[in-house]
Design an enzyme around this catalytic site. Structure first.
Site, PDB file in Angstrom:
ATOM      1  N   ARG A 228       0.778  15.358   4.594  1.00 42.34           N
ATOM      2  CA  ARG A 228       1.470  14.071   4.652  1.00 42.34           C
ATOM      3  C   ARG A 228       0.784  13.056   3.732  1.00 42.34           C
ATOM      4  O   ARG A 228      -0.250  13.363   3.149  1.00 42.34           O
ATOM      5  CB  ARG A 228       1.521  13.563   6.102  1.00 42.34           C
ATOM      6  CG  ARG A 228       0.146  13.714   6.745  1.00 42.34           C
ATOM      7  CD  ARG A 228      -0.208  12.678   7.694  1.00 42.34           C
ATOM      8  NE  ARG A 228      -0.200  11.381   7.127  1.00 42.34           N
ATOM      9  CZ  ARG A 228      -1.205  10.859   6.408  1.00 42.34           C
ATOM     10  NH1 ARG A 228      -2.297  11.564   6.130  1.00 42.34           N
ATOM     11  NH2 ARG A 228      -1.128   9.633   5.934  1.00 42.34           N
ATOM     12  N   GLY A 229       1.384  11.850   3.662  1.00 40.98           N
ATOM     13  CA  GLY A 229       0.856  10.846   2.735  1.00 40.98           C
ATOM     14  C   GLY A 229       1.545  11.046   1.392  1.00 40.98           C
ATOM     15  O   GLY A 229       1.604  12.172   0.883  1.00 40.98           O
ATOM     16  N   ALA A 230       2.049   9.943   0.824  1.00 36.98           N
ATOM     17  CA  ALA A 230       2.905  10.056  -0.368  1.00 36.98           C
ATOM     18  C   ALA A 230       2.284  10.887  -1.514  1.00 36.98           C
ATOM     19  O   ALA A 230       2.914  11.838  -1.988  1.00 36.98           O
ATOM     20  CB  ALA A 230       3.287   8.662  -0.844  1.00 36.98           C
TER      21      ALA A 230
ATOM     22  N   ARG B 125      11.511  14.865   3.039  1.00 39.07           N
ATOM     23  CA  ARG B 125      11.214  13.491   3.466  1.00 39.07           C
ATOM     24  C   ARG B 125      11.716  12.538   2.373  1.00 39.07           C
ATOM     25  O   ARG B 125      11.330  12.674   1.219  1.00 39.07           O
ATOM     26  CB  ARG B 125       9.705  13.309   3.719  1.00 39.07           C
ATOM     27  CG  ARG B 125       9.180  14.246   4.800  1.00 39.07           C
ATOM     28  CD  ARG B 125       7.786  13.847   5.250  1.00 39.07           C
ATOM     29  NE  ARG B 125       7.781  12.647   6.067  1.00 39.07           N
ATOM     30  CZ  ARG B 125       6.672  11.974   6.379  1.00 39.07           C
ATOM     31  NH1 ARG B 125       5.514  12.360   5.910  1.00 39.07           N
ATOM     32  NH2 ARG B 125       6.735  10.904   7.150  1.00 39.07           N
TER      33      ARG B 125
ATOM     34  N   GLN C 110      -1.737   8.620  13.012  1.00 35.63           N
ATOM     35  CA  GLN C 110      -2.523   8.939  11.801  1.00 35.63           C
ATOM     36  C   GLN C 110      -3.791   8.085  11.725  1.00 35.63           C
ATOM     37  O   GLN C 110      -4.807   8.521  11.188  1.00 35.63           O
ATOM     38  CB  GLN C 110      -1.682   8.710  10.533  1.00 35.63           C
ATOM     39  CG  GLN C 110      -0.550   9.691  10.322  1.00 35.63           C
ATOM     40  CD  GLN C 110       0.754   9.200  10.905  1.00 35.63           C
ATOM     41  OE1 GLN C 110       0.776   8.493  11.908  1.00 35.63           O
ATOM     42  NE2 GLN C 110       1.858   9.588  10.304  1.00 35.63           N
TER      43      GLN C 110
ATOM     44  N   ASP D   6       4.622   3.964   0.168  1.00 39.24           N
ATOM     45  CA  ASP D   6       5.393   5.187  -0.081  1.00 39.24           C
ATOM     46  C   ASP D   6       6.391   4.997  -1.216  1.00 39.24           C
ATOM     47  O   ASP D   6       6.737   5.942  -1.916  1.00 39.24           O
ATOM     48  CB  ASP D   6       6.117   5.636   1.187  1.00 39.24           C
ATOM     49  CG  ASP D   6       5.111   6.199   2.160  1.00 39.24           C
ATOM     50  OD1 ASP D   6       4.494   5.406   2.892  1.00 39.24           O
ATOM     51  OD2 ASP D   6       4.893   7.425   2.149  1.00 39.24           O
TER      52      ASP D   6
ATOM     53  N   ASN E 198       6.292   1.355   3.578  1.00 41.27           N
ATOM     54  CA  ASN E 198       5.055   2.006   4.022  1.00 41.27           C
ATOM     55  C   ASN E 198       5.203   2.283   5.517  1.00 41.27           C
ATOM     56  O   ASN E 198       6.208   1.925   6.146  1.00 41.27           O
ATOM     57  CB  ASN E 198       3.834   1.123   3.717  1.00 41.27           C
ATOM     58  CG  ASN E 198       2.530   1.879   3.921  1.00 41.27           C
ATOM     59  OD1 ASN E 198       2.368   3.001   3.426  1.00 41.27           O
ATOM     60  ND2 ASN E 198       1.606   1.317   4.662  1.00 41.27           N
ATOM     61  N   LYS E 199       4.185   2.887   6.083  1.00 40.61           N
ATOM     62  CA  LYS E 199       4.218   3.298   7.492  1.00 40.61           C
ATOM     63  C   LYS E 199       4.714   2.184   8.397  1.00 40.61           C
ATOM     64  O   LYS E 199       4.335   1.021   8.233  1.00 40.61           O
ATOM     65  CB  LYS E 199       2.809   3.758   7.890  1.00 40.61           C
ATOM     66  CG  LYS E 199       2.627   4.221   9.314  1.00 40.61           C
ATOM     67  CD  LYS E 199       3.630   5.270   9.742  1.00 40.61           C
ATOM     68  CE  LYS E 199       3.655   6.500   8.864  1.00 40.61           C
ATOM     69  NZ  LYS E 199       4.860   7.340   9.095  1.00 40.61           N
TER      70      LYS E 199
HETATM   71  O1  MRU Z   1       4.334   9.612   7.608  1.00 40.86           O
HETATM   72  P1  MRU Z   1       3.122   9.681   6.732  1.00 40.86           P
HETATM   73  O2  MRU Z   1       1.861   9.958   7.479  1.00 40.86           O
HETATM   74  O3  MRU Z   1       3.323  10.594   5.556  1.00 40.86           O
HETATM   75  O4  MRU Z   1       2.987   8.192   6.153  1.00 40.86           O
HETATM   76  C1  MRU Z   1       1.969   7.892   5.239  1.00 40.86           C
HETATM   77  C2  MRU Z   1       1.929   6.473   4.825  1.00 40.86           C
HETATM   78  O5  MRU Z   1       2.763   5.678   5.188  1.00 40.86           O
HETATM   79  C3  MRU Z   1       0.859   6.082   3.842  1.00 40.86           C
HETATM   80  O6  MRU Z   1       0.455   4.752   4.045  1.00 40.86           O
HETATM   81  C4  MRU Z   1       1.422   6.207   2.421  1.00 40.86           C
HETATM   82  O7  MRU Z   1       2.001   7.449   2.229  1.00 40.86           O
HETATM   83  C5  MRU Z   1       0.369   5.994   1.405  1.00 40.86           C
HETATM   84  S1  MRU Z   1      -0.832   7.294   1.382  1.00 40.86           S
HETATM   85  C6  MRU Z   1      -1.893   6.981   0.106  1.00 40.86           C
END
Ligand code: MRU
Length: 340
Positions: free
Chosen positions: A46-48, A89, A196, A237, A247-248
């Site tokens: 996970r994470g962009a 996603r 997370q 993201d 973002n999250k």
């Molecule tokens: O749902 P996730 O855990 O993939 O969400 C991640 C985030 O929102 C992060 O803040 C974003 O991807 C940046 S990671 C460098």
């Protein structure tokens, strides 16, 4: 330190399954498209930036493992695989940019061996580029703070090693401040529903001996006031040209609080998280996930079985609430007109 969250390992793709951390530290080996797609949708990866790196390696792996000898057929299989990967996603733009790069290689290659080699090299390049991006973001971001002072920073979700395969974006800046003796401590909201912040960021920070305090998501306003938070730094993201940032979920709340308490609110992201094709956040597709992620914590049902729940995975913070956007290409200040 651990092995990387995502790594090409012999003829397979080895990942750390993030969905079970920190109580279960488990490697998983990905051999097929189905396994790869599940790893993304179930947030094992996970994470962009990490999703983009993983997806690029996955396409390279599928090409390497394919028994298809005919170039034309191999190409159409890989293009179909890319379509499936893109359907995992919708919010983070990094995935789509990486898949465009892989698609271009597939369309242009004239020989099978050349195709396998170029796909692998491109995936490695995307991974390596993220390391440089993170270093630059950390350097530019730390430069926003005055030397000789110690800061209390709040963040959200996980934007570090587990989200980038390298030091991270928002967390990269935090590591840099720590390294320079400019960090008092980090406040980490748990980041419901998938935690997370509690599971990954707290763990990662403790591995690196960075002082961190876990807080509940609903305590952020009071904590900013009582604990005298100096700044909030978050990841992204997808960022639109006007600076609107997905973002999250919970990021928008933090931005509103930062404005109310008059403290800086920074977004840190590689330039690849900016989607220059869209003018505002209204055009960003926001992923909605299963109600069960809200209703259950692990194996424990926390509401009535038939309760309705709403689970937006991301929110959109308007650009005017963001003090600066820190990228590998430098720091942008509002009002934003990115890509100009
Ligand atoms: O749902 P996730 O855990 O993939 O969400 C991640 C985030 O929102 C992060 O803040 C974003 O991807 C940046 S990671 C460098």
């Amino acid at each position: 330190m651990l092995n990387k969250p995502v790594e090409l390992y012999r003829d397979t793709l080895r990942i750390i399954d993030q969905s079970r951390l920190p109580d279960l530290m488990r490697y998983e080996y990905i051999y097929t498209l189905g396994e790869g797609v599940r790893a993304i949708t179930e947030l094992k990866v996970r994470g962009a930036p990490l999703i983009a790196i993983f997806a690029a390696y996955l396409v390279a792996l599928l090409a390497i493992r394919s028994r298809e000898k005919k170039l034309k057929r191999l190409k159409s299989r890989l293009l179909r695989a890319i379509q499936r990967i893109e359907n995992t996603r919708p919010t983070a733009v990094n995935l789509f940019k990486a898949m465009d790069e892989m698609r271009n290689i597939i369309q242009r290659a004239e020989k099978r061996d050349e195709l396998l080699k170029l796909l692998r090299e491109k995936a490695e390049e995307i991974d390596k580029k993220e390391a440089t991006n993170c270093e630059k973001i950390a350097e530019y971001g730390a430069g926003l703070f005055e030397e000789g002072k110690k800061y209390r920073i709040m963040t959200i979700c996980n934007t570090g090693y587990f989200a980038t395969n390298h030091i991270g974006t928002a967390l990269g800046i935090i590591y840099k401040l720590h390294e320079r003796g400019m960090l008092d401590r980090v406040y980490v909201p748990e980041t419901r529903p998938l935690l997370q912040g509690a599971r990954l960021t707290m763990w990662e920070l403790s591995q690196n001996s960075v002082p961190a305090i876990l807080i509940t998501d609903n305590s952020t306003g009071f904590v900013i006031e009582r604990e005298k938070i100096d700044a909030i730094i978050v990841g992204a993201d997808r960022i639109a040209r006007n600076g609107d940032t997905a973002n999250k979920i919970g990021t928008l709340n933090l931005a509103i609080l930062a404005s109310y308490f008059d403290i800086p609110f920074y977004v840190a992201a590689p330039f690849t998280s900016i989607d220059l094709t869209i003018s505002s956040g209204f055009e960003i597709p926001i992923e909605k996930r299963s109600e069960n992620e809200v209703k259950w914590i692990r194996k424990c049902l926390i509401t009535k079985e038939d309760a309705k729940a709403l689970n937006y995975a991301f929110d959109i913070t308007p650009g005017f609430l963001i003090t600066s956007i820190v990228t590998d290409r430098g720091v942008f200040k509002k009002p934003y007109n990115l890509g100009q």
